[in-house]
Design a protein around this motif. Sequence first.
Motif, PDB file in Angstrom:
ATOM      1  N   GLU A 211      36.526  34.331  11.452  1.00  0.00           N
ATOM      2  CA  GLU A 211      36.777  34.594  12.686  1.00  0.00           C
ATOM      3  C   GLU A 211      38.339  35.506  12.565  1.00  0.00           C
ATOM      4  O   GLU A 211      38.400  36.564  13.256  1.00  0.00           O
ATOM      5  N   GLY A 212      39.254  35.197  11.710  1.00  0.00           N
ATOM      6  CA  GLY A 212      40.371  36.429  11.028  1.00  0.00           C
ATOM      7  C   GLY A 212      39.815  37.498  10.887  1.00  0.00           C
ATOM      8  O   GLY A 212      40.381  38.593  11.211  1.00  0.00           O
ATOM      9  N   VAL A 213      38.840  37.780   9.714  1.00  0.00           N
ATOM     10  CA  VAL A 213      38.583  38.868   9.185  1.00  0.00           C
ATOM     11  C   VAL A 213      37.898  39.867  10.224  1.00  0.00           C
ATOM     12  O   VAL A 213      38.172  40.803  10.398  1.00  0.00           O
ATOM     13  N   ALA A 214      37.109  38.935  11.189  1.00  0.00           N
ATOM     14  CA  ALA A 214      36.368  39.712  12.320  1.00  0.00           C
ATOM     15  C   ALA A 214      37.480  40.198  13.203  1.00  0.00           C
ATOM     16  O   ALA A 214      37.454  41.360  13.506  1.00  0.00           O
ATOM     17  N   ARG A 215      38.599  39.592  13.643  1.00  0.00           N
ATOM     18  CA  ARG A 215      39.605  40.141  14.584  1.00  0.00           C
ATOM     19  C   ARG A 215      40.336  41.279  13.876  1.00  0.00           C
ATOM     20  O   ARG A 215      40.732  42.228  14.573  1.00  0.00           O
ATOM     21  N   TRP A 216      40.492  41.161  12.635  1.00  0.00           N
ATOM     22  CA  TRP A 216      41.353  42.172  11.769  1.00  0.00           C
ATOM     23  C   TRP A 216      40.500  43.520  11.763  1.00  0.00           C
ATOM     24  O   TRP A 216      41.105  44.762  12.220  1.00  0.00           O
ATOM     25  N   THR A 217      39.344  43.342  11.361  1.00  0.00           N
ATOM     26  CA  THR A 217      38.626  44.664  11.338  1.00  0.00           C
ATOM     27  C   THR A 217      38.265  45.261  12.648  1.00  0.00           C
ATOM     28  O   THR A 217      38.030  46.480  12.823  1.00  0.00           O
ATOM     29  N   ALA A 218      38.123  44.348  13.882  1.00  0.00           N
ATOM     30  CA  ALA A 218      38.066  45.030  15.075  1.00  0.00           C
ATOM     31  C   ALA A 218      39.288  45.618  15.584  1.00  0.00           C
ATOM     32  O   ALA A 218      39.277  46.881  16.214  1.00  0.00           O
ATOM     33  N   PRO A 221      42.256  50.395  12.973  1.00  0.00           N
ATOM     34  CA  PRO A 221      41.458  51.661  13.390  1.00  0.00           C
ATOM     35  C   PRO A 221      40.814  52.268  12.250  1.00  0.00           C
ATOM     36  O   PRO A 221      39.620  52.884  12.584  1.00  0.00           O
ATOM     37  N   LEU A 222      41.342  51.854  11.059  1.00  0.00           N
ATOM     38  CA  LEU A 222      40.359  52.213   9.819  1.00  0.00           C
ATOM     39  C   LEU A 222      39.270  51.081   9.574  1.00  0.00           C
ATOM     40  O   LEU A 222      38.457  51.179   8.684  1.00  0.00           O
ATOM     41  N   THR A 223      39.118  50.027  10.485  1.00  0.00           N
ATOM     42  CA  THR A 223      37.858  49.281  10.584  1.00  0.00           C
ATOM     43  C   THR A 223      37.576  48.404   9.164  1.00  0.00           C
ATOM     44  O   THR A 223      36.522  48.001   8.787  1.00  0.00           O
ATOM     45  N   ARG A 224      38.584  48.228   8.415  1.00  0.00           N
ATOM     46  CA  ARG A 224      38.296  47.393   7.160  1.00  0.00           C
ATOM     47  C   ARG A 224      39.746  46.626   6.697  1.00  0.00           C
ATOM     48  O   ARG A 224      40.695  46.897   7.156  1.00  0.00           O
ATOM     49  N   LEU A 225      39.650  45.588   5.866  1.00  0.00           N
ATOM     50  CA  LEU A 225      40.678  44.966   5.073  1.00  0.00           C
ATOM     51  C   LEU A 225      41.282  45.911   4.155  1.00  0.00           C
ATOM     52  O   LEU A 225      40.478  46.806   3.624  1.00  0.00           O
ATOM     53  N   GLY A 226      42.708  45.614   3.675  1.00  0.00           N
ATOM     54  CA  GLY A 226      43.157  46.356   2.682  1.00  0.00           C
ATOM     55  C   GLY A 226      42.572  45.837   1.332  1.00  0.00           C
ATOM     56  O   GLY A 226      42.071  44.686   1.221  1.00  0.00           O
ATOM     57  N   ARG A 227      42.768  46.838   0.399  1.00  0.00           N
ATOM     58  CA  ARG A 227      42.508  46.409  -1.034  1.00  0.00           C
ATOM     59  C   ARG A 227      43.893  46.187  -1.810  1.00  0.00           C
ATOM     60  O   ARG A 227      44.769  47.098  -1.444  1.00  0.00           O
ATOM     61  N   PRO A 228      44.036  45.488  -2.890  1.00  0.00           N
ATOM     62  CA  PRO A 228      45.169  45.642  -3.708  1.00  0.00           C
ATOM     63  C   PRO A 228      45.490  47.118  -4.103  1.00  0.00           C
ATOM     64  O   PRO A 228      46.501  47.174  -4.081  1.00  0.00           O
ATOM     65  N   GLU A 229      44.458  47.779  -4.567  1.00  0.00           N
ATOM     66  CA  GLU A 229      44.731  49.065  -5.038  1.00  0.00           C
ATOM     67  C   GLU A 229      45.397  50.181  -3.896  1.00  0.00           C
ATOM     68  O   GLU A 229      46.229  50.888  -4.252  1.00  0.00           O
ATOM     69  N   ASP A 230      45.055  49.696  -2.488  1.00  0.00           N
ATOM     70  CA  ASP A 230      45.845  50.425  -1.572  1.00  0.00           C
ATOM     71  C   ASP A 230      47.342  50.183  -1.426  1.00  0.00           C
ATOM     72  O   ASP A 230      48.186  51.279  -1.245  1.00  0.00           O
TER      73      ASP A 230
END
Length: 263
Positions: A211-218, A221-230
Amino acid sequence: MSDESLRDETLPLLSGRVALVTGGSGLLGAGIAWRFAQAGAAVVVHFHRGDKGARELVQRITDRGGDALAVPADLTDEADCHHLVEEAHAWRGRLDSLVNNAGVQPVQDLAGMTAAEWREVNEANVHSAFCCTQAAAGWMRDQEGGGSVTHIASIEGSHPAAGHAHYSASKAALIMFARSAALEYGPLGIRVNSVSPGLIDRPGLADAWPEGVARWTAAAPLTRLGRPEDVGSACVFLASDAASWITGTDLVVDGGVGARPTW
């Protein structure tokens, strides 16, 4: 040596420079250290208990022609912080970049939080950054080109979450510490900034907290979670000559979620 190229041409070139990343054995720290290696820097990977992860990362970097060293230290101990920085400097005779990434993120409601739990988080997240920054500045001030220090803060430094009063307060402290250190160390040629990541993906996160991942991606604006490389890319930028007139700032790396209206 592997045929796989280490250098990423999209990153600023940090060849001939030495970077120390604290907490380098964890997922985020490893991603930061890897990006510094891809930028051409020699990387000191700090670890406390994650010996296996740190040494595997060093092997991964050196197998591709990079230069890396794993060094242990307990960053709640002031003497260990200074020893770590001294080792990092002695390794190649200079220290150009310090990334204060080491820290903890426990969950505890404020009403049930003990003073010991409050102190533990702030010692791990703020005290370690203070000691390592002070130690690194002692070397950077005397070398040509000065140096760069980056604290890994969090968007929770300005947008708190329930159960994270101690964590949010510690990250807010890091942001202000970066600004204060930038003010005092700037005349010595040392730049100090912070990076505030949003939600960073990790293996199993979507299953453990759907549910948390879904809320975040919604919300992002860039519609994804971050990556360590970001986060690593942001740290490399701040350590590079491209950021030579940037100090005392907080670079938010959150996929734009902070731009989402809250009303």
